[in-house]
Design a protein around this motif. Structure first.
Motif, PDB file in Angstrom:
ATOM      1  N   ILE A   1      29.168  38.341  36.026  1.00  0.00           N
ATOM      2  CA  ILE A   1      27.748  38.034  36.143  1.00  0.00           C
ATOM      3  C   ILE A   1      26.978  38.676  35.000  1.00  0.00           C
ATOM      4  O   ILE A   1      26.092  38.065  34.400  1.00  0.00           O
ATOM      5  CB  ILE A   1      27.218  38.519  37.508  1.00  0.00           C
ATOM      6  N   ALA A   2      27.335  39.928  34.696  1.00  0.00           N
ATOM      7  CA  ALA A   2      26.656  40.620  33.598  1.00  0.00           C
ATOM      8  C   ALA A   2      26.839  39.875  32.292  1.00  0.00           C
ATOM      9  O   ALA A   2      25.908  39.737  31.497  1.00  0.00           O
ATOM     10  CB  ALA A   2      27.198  42.041  33.482  1.00  0.00           C
ATOM     11  N   CYS A   3      28.061  39.392  32.045  1.00  0.00           N
ATOM     12  CA  CYS A   3      28.310  38.658  30.801  1.00  0.00           C
ATOM     13  C   CYS A   3      27.537  37.348  30.776  1.00  0.00           C
ATOM     14  O   CYS A   3      27.004  36.949  29.740  1.00  0.00           O
ATOM     15  CB  CYS A   3      29.805  38.387  30.650  1.00  0.00           C
ATOM     16  N   LEU A   4      27.467  36.681  31.911  1.00  0.00           N
ATOM     17  CA  LEU A   4      26.755  35.409  31.959  1.00  0.00           C
ATOM     18  C   LEU A   4      25.276  35.593  31.692  1.00  0.00           C
ATOM     19  O   LEU A   4      24.615  34.730  31.108  1.00  0.00           O
ATOM     20  CB  LEU A   4      26.942  34.767  33.349  1.00  0.00           C
ATOM     21  N   LEU A   5      24.728  36.732  32.108  1.00  0.00           N
ATOM     22  CA  LEU A   5      23.301  36.953  31.985  1.00  0.00           C
ATOM     23  C   LEU A   5      22.825  36.956  30.545  1.00  0.00           C
ATOM     24  O   LEU A   5      21.694  36.621  30.257  1.00  0.00           O
ATOM     25  CB  LEU A   5      22.939  38.296  32.637  1.00  0.00           C
ATOM     26  N   LEU A   6      23.686  37.389  29.593  1.00  0.00           N
ATOM     27  CA  LEU A   6      23.201  37.503  28.234  1.00  0.00           C
ATOM     28  C   LEU A   6      22.807  36.191  27.632  1.00  0.00           C
ATOM     29  O   LEU A   6      22.027  36.142  26.702  1.00  0.00           O
ATOM     30  CB  LEU A   6      24.214  38.142  27.281  1.00  0.00           C
ATOM     31  N   LEU A   7      23.389  35.108  28.107  1.00  0.00           N
ATOM     32  CA  LEU A   7      23.160  33.868  27.419  1.00  0.00           C
ATOM     33  C   LEU A   7      21.723  33.406  27.524  1.00  0.00           C
ATOM     34  O   LEU A   7      21.258  32.680  26.668  1.00  0.00           O
ATOM     35  CB  LEU A   7      24.068  32.778  27.984  1.00  0.00           C
TER      36      LEU A   7
ATOM     37  N   LEU B   1      28.807  29.678  23.652  1.00  0.00           N
ATOM     38  CA  LEU B   1      30.196  29.926  24.007  1.00  0.00           C
ATOM     39  C   LEU B   1      30.410  31.423  24.184  1.00  0.00           C
ATOM     40  O   LEU B   1      29.898  32.228  23.403  1.00  0.00           O
ATOM     41  CB  LEU B   1      31.119  29.400  22.903  1.00  0.00           C
ATOM     42  N   GLY B   2      31.170  31.802  25.220  1.00  0.00           N
ATOM     43  CA  GLY B   2      31.510  33.195  25.456  1.00  0.00           C
ATOM     44  C   GLY B   2      33.007  33.373  25.594  1.00  0.00           C
ATOM     45  O   GLY B   2      33.709  32.481  26.093  1.00  0.00           O
ATOM     46  N   VAL B   3      33.527  34.514  25.135  1.00  0.00           N
ATOM     47  CA  VAL B   3      34.949  34.836  25.223  1.00  0.00           C
ATOM     48  C   VAL B   3      35.087  36.189  25.896  1.00  0.00           C
ATOM     49  O   VAL B   3      34.447  37.169  25.490  1.00  0.00           O
ATOM     50  CB  VAL B   3      35.619  34.885  23.833  1.00  0.00           C
ATOM     51  N   HIS B   4      35.936  36.269  26.940  1.00  0.00           N
ATOM     52  CA  HIS B   4      36.171  37.511  27.672  1.00  0.00           C
ATOM     53  C   HIS B   4      37.550  38.049  27.285  1.00  0.00           C
ATOM     54  O   HIS B   4      38.579  37.539  27.734  1.00  0.00           O
ATOM     55  CB  HIS B   4      36.105  37.265  29.180  1.00  0.00           C
ATOM     56  N   PHE B   5      37.583  39.073  26.431  1.00  0.00           N
ATOM     57  CA  PHE B   5      38.853  39.635  25.994  1.00  0.00           C
ATOM     58  C   PHE B   5      39.527  40.417  27.120  1.00  0.00           C
ATOM     59  O   PHE B   5      40.751  40.459  27.224  1.00  0.00           O
ATOM     60  CB  PHE B   5      38.631  40.529  24.780  1.00  0.00           C
ATOM     61  N   ASN B   6      38.723  41.040  27.964  1.00  0.00           N
ATOM     62  CA  ASN B   6      39.193  41.682  29.184  1.00  0.00           C
ATOM     63  C   ASN B   6      37.970  41.843  30.080  1.00  0.00           C
ATOM     64  O   ASN B   6      36.844  41.526  29.652  1.00  0.00           O
ATOM     65  CB  ASN B   6      39.903  43.024  28.893  1.00  0.00           C
TER      66      ASN B   6
ATOM     67  N   ASP C   1      36.102  44.169  30.737  1.00  0.00           N
ATOM     68  CA  ASP C   1      35.081  45.089  30.260  1.00  0.00           C
ATOM     69  C   ASP C   1      34.644  44.834  28.824  1.00  0.00           C
ATOM     70  O   ASP C   1      33.894  45.632  28.259  1.00  0.00           O
ATOM     71  CB  ASP C   1      35.586  46.535  30.373  1.00  0.00           C
ATOM     72  N   LEU C   2      35.087  43.729  28.224  1.00  0.00           N
ATOM     73  CA  LEU C   2      34.739  43.444  26.831  1.00  0.00           C
ATOM     74  C   LEU C   2      34.610  41.942  26.631  1.00  0.00           C
ATOM     75  O   LEU C   2      35.530  41.186  26.942  1.00  0.00           O
ATOM     76  CB  LEU C   2      35.814  44.006  25.889  1.00  0.00           C
ATOM     77  N   SER C   3      33.481  41.523  26.099  1.00  0.00           N
ATOM     78  CA  SER C   3      33.271  40.096  25.859  1.00  0.00           C
ATOM     79  C   SER C   3      32.358  39.891  24.658  1.00  0.00           C
ATOM     80  O   SER C   3      31.577  40.763  24.275  1.00  0.00           O
ATOM     81  CB  SER C   3      32.682  39.404  27.095  1.00  0.00           C
ATOM     82  N   LEU C   4      32.457  38.685  24.095  1.00  0.00           N
ATOM     83  CA  LEU C   4      31.655  38.281  22.946  1.00  0.00           C
ATOM     84  C   LEU C   4      31.000  36.947  23.272  1.00  0.00           C
ATOM     85  O   LEU C   4      31.633  36.060  23.859  1.00  0.00           O
ATOM     86  CB  LEU C   4      32.551  38.139  21.709  1.00  0.00           C
ATOM     87  N   ARG C   5      29.744  36.795  22.872  1.00  0.00           N
ATOM     88  CA  ARG C   5      29.012  35.571  23.202  1.00  0.00           C
ATOM     89  C   ARG C   5      28.142  35.152  22.028  1.00  0.00           C
ATOM     90  O   ARG C   5      27.550  36.000  21.350  1.00  0.00           O
ATOM     91  CB  ARG C   5      28.138  35.812  24.443  1.00  0.00           C
ATOM     92  N   ALA C   6      28.114  33.841  21.769  1.00  0.00           N
ATOM     93  CA  ALA C   6      27.291  33.296  20.689  1.00  0.00           C
ATOM     94  C   ALA C   6      26.535  32.077  21.201  1.00  0.00           C
ATOM     95  O   ALA C   6      27.072  31.298  22.003  1.00  0.00           O
ATOM     96  CB  ALA C   6      28.168  32.907  19.488  1.00  0.00           C
ATOM     97  N   TRP C   7      25.300  31.910  20.760  1.00  0.00           N
ATOM     98  CA  TRP C   7      24.507  30.756  21.172  1.00  0.00           C
ATOM     99  C   TRP C   7      23.442  30.469  20.126  1.00  0.00           C
ATOM    100  O   TRP C   7      23.201  31.267  19.209  1.00  0.00           O
ATOM    101  CB  TRP C   7      23.861  30.987  22.549  1.00  0.00           C
ATOM    102  N   ALA C   8      22.812  29.315  20.238  1.00  0.00           N
ATOM    103  CA  ALA C   8      21.771  28.909  19.291  1.00  0.00           C
ATOM    104  C   ALA C   8      20.634  28.244  20.055  1.00  0.00           C
ATOM    105  O   ALA C   8      20.843  27.626  21.108  1.00  0.00           O
ATOM    106  CB  ALA C   8      22.334  27.958  18.241  1.00  0.00           C
ATOM    107  N   ASP C   9      19.425  28.390  19.520  1.00  0.00           N
ATOM    108  CA  ASP C   9      18.221  27.777  20.095  1.00  0.00           C
ATOM    109  C   ASP C   9      17.752  26.648  19.186  1.00  0.00           C
ATOM    110  O   ASP C   9      17.555  26.862  17.981  1.00  0.00           O
ATOM    111  CB  ASP C   9      17.095  28.797  20.216  1.00  0.00           C
ATOM    112  N   PHE C  10      17.553  25.465  19.777  1.00  0.00           N
ATOM    113  CA  PHE C  10      17.038  24.327  19.029  1.00  0.00           C
ATOM    114  C   PHE C  10      15.779  23.809  19.735  1.00  0.00           C
ATOM    115  O   PHE C  10      15.813  23.518  20.933  1.00  0.00           O
ATOM    116  CB  PHE C  10      18.083  23.207  18.957  1.00  0.00           C
ATOM    117  N   PRO C  11      14.668  23.687  19.021  1.00  0.00           N
ATOM    118  CA  PRO C  11      13.429  23.226  19.662  1.00  0.00           C
ATOM    119  C   PRO C  11      13.487  21.738  20.002  1.00  0.00           C
ATOM    120  O   PRO C  11      13.891  20.914  19.180  1.00  0.00           O
ATOM    121  CB  PRO C  11      12.355  23.523  18.612  1.00  0.00           C
TER     122      PRO C  11
END
Length: 331
Positions: free
Chosen positions: A5-11, A275-280, A282-292
């Motif tokens: 849930i914590a990882c999902l929240l960042l997006l 897109l998000g990647v969960h390496f384990n 307790d560790l994840s990476l997330r990238a996203w973009a905003d388009f008007p």
């Protein structure tokens, strides 16, 4: 589940705070409000979220019309550290610390480029968050609320090349004490077992900078954001999330000495894939973009053409054998 849930929240809130200060003159800006991306942590656990936000402002809008103008541009680079500490099974305390670099380029009459920049620590945010639902009774739903202050720790007195104080939206700080309000909802197993429905609301009640340009009182407009989207879980070497969100953002006009500041406030709609990647766990990476998708602004404003963000999350927790929730006491 909590880590996920914590990882999902960042997006979404990319954001109390993705570009939470719509700034005068040039809308868009520092994503302090938007970046409140962490939920409640386990008791005694500490979560860290590091976010880089790259906001390119080249679209000159007049109302809802895009003007043909390539003489000016803005770039806001923000580095944000969010720390989340689990006080109790239902409570968490969050700190957001931003570092901001603002750049502005204007093509002058002699075809020379006038360049102005300001950088420094932005305004800190503290947020106390409360988990409304007991996960033992509601395993597929999560509802969190939070509130706290945005403290004026950033500078507001940077000067341009002519020795004049820069306009308020170019400063790293706002100079005002603001109230921040936040709510997050998630429904897992939405339509399919691998899909989740998520929504976040944020509201910033702006205070006053009583020392603007030394003698004036400046007040940024109040801001409301509503984010709604879906997240799909899959596995490609690592567990991954593919998500898409829509964001509606509205801000009232800025005020100077009680009078409307020209070219401030408006309404925006953005599409946010990522897109998000969960390496384990307790560790994840997330990238996203905003388009008007839609802009309806008050007067002429330079606003976001596109924005991209990258976040790194990790969690440090002390495992406990005792249950966090007691069904006899918690509803």
């Amino acid at each position: 589940m909590k880590t996920k849930i914590a990882c999902l929240l960042l997006l979404i809130t990319s954001s109390l705070m993705q570009e939470a200060w719509c700034q005068a003159c040039c809308s868009g800006g520092v994503p302090v409000g938007g970046t409140l991306g962490l939920g409640t942590a386990d008791p005694k656990a500490v979560q860290f979220l590091f976010t880089y936000d790259h906001n390119v402002l080249r679209d000159l809008m007049d109302g809802n019309a895009l003007l043909s103008d390539d003489t000016r541009s803005r770039l806001t680079r923000s580095f944000l550290m969010e720390v989340n500490y689990g006080i109790h099974g239902r409570f968490a305390l969050t700190l957001v610390l931003p570092f901001v670099r603002q750049e502005r380029s204007i093509r002058e009459y002699n075809n020379q480029i006038g360049f102005t920049r300001a950088q420094g620590l932005g305004d800190m945010v503290f947020l106390l968050k409360y988990r409304m639902l007991n996960p033992l009774k509601h395993p597929n739903r999560e509802w969190l609320i939070g509130a706290g202050p945005k403290i004026p720790t950033g500078r507001t007195d940077f000067k341009n090349n002519q020795g004049l104080t820069m306009v308020a939206d170019m400063q790293p700080g706002s100079g005002s004490l603001d109230g921040m309000f936040w709510s997050f909802y998630q429904q897992s197993k939405f339509l399919t077992p691998s899909m989740s429905l998520l929504g976040i609301l944020t509201y910033r009640a702006s205070g006053k900078n009583r020392n603007y340009n030394q003698t004036q009182v400046y007040q940024f407009g109040n801001e409301f954001q509503a984010n709604l989207g879906v997240n799909y879980n899959l596995f490609v070497h690592w567990p991954m999330d593919v998500f898409v969100f829509g964001r509606y953002r509205s801000q009232t006009v800025d005020l100077v000495d009680g009078n409307t500041f020209p070219g401030s406030g408006g309404k925006w709609v953005y599409l946010i894939p990522g897109l998000g990647v969960h390496f384990n766990p307790d560790l994840s990476l997330r990238a996203w973009a905003d388009f008007p998708l839609y802009r309806s602004l008050n007067g002429s404003q330079l606003t976001t053409s596109y924005k991209y963000s990258l976040s790194l999350f990790f969690n440090i927790s002390k495992k406990s054998k005792a249950p966090v929730f007691n069904l006899k006491l918690d509803e």
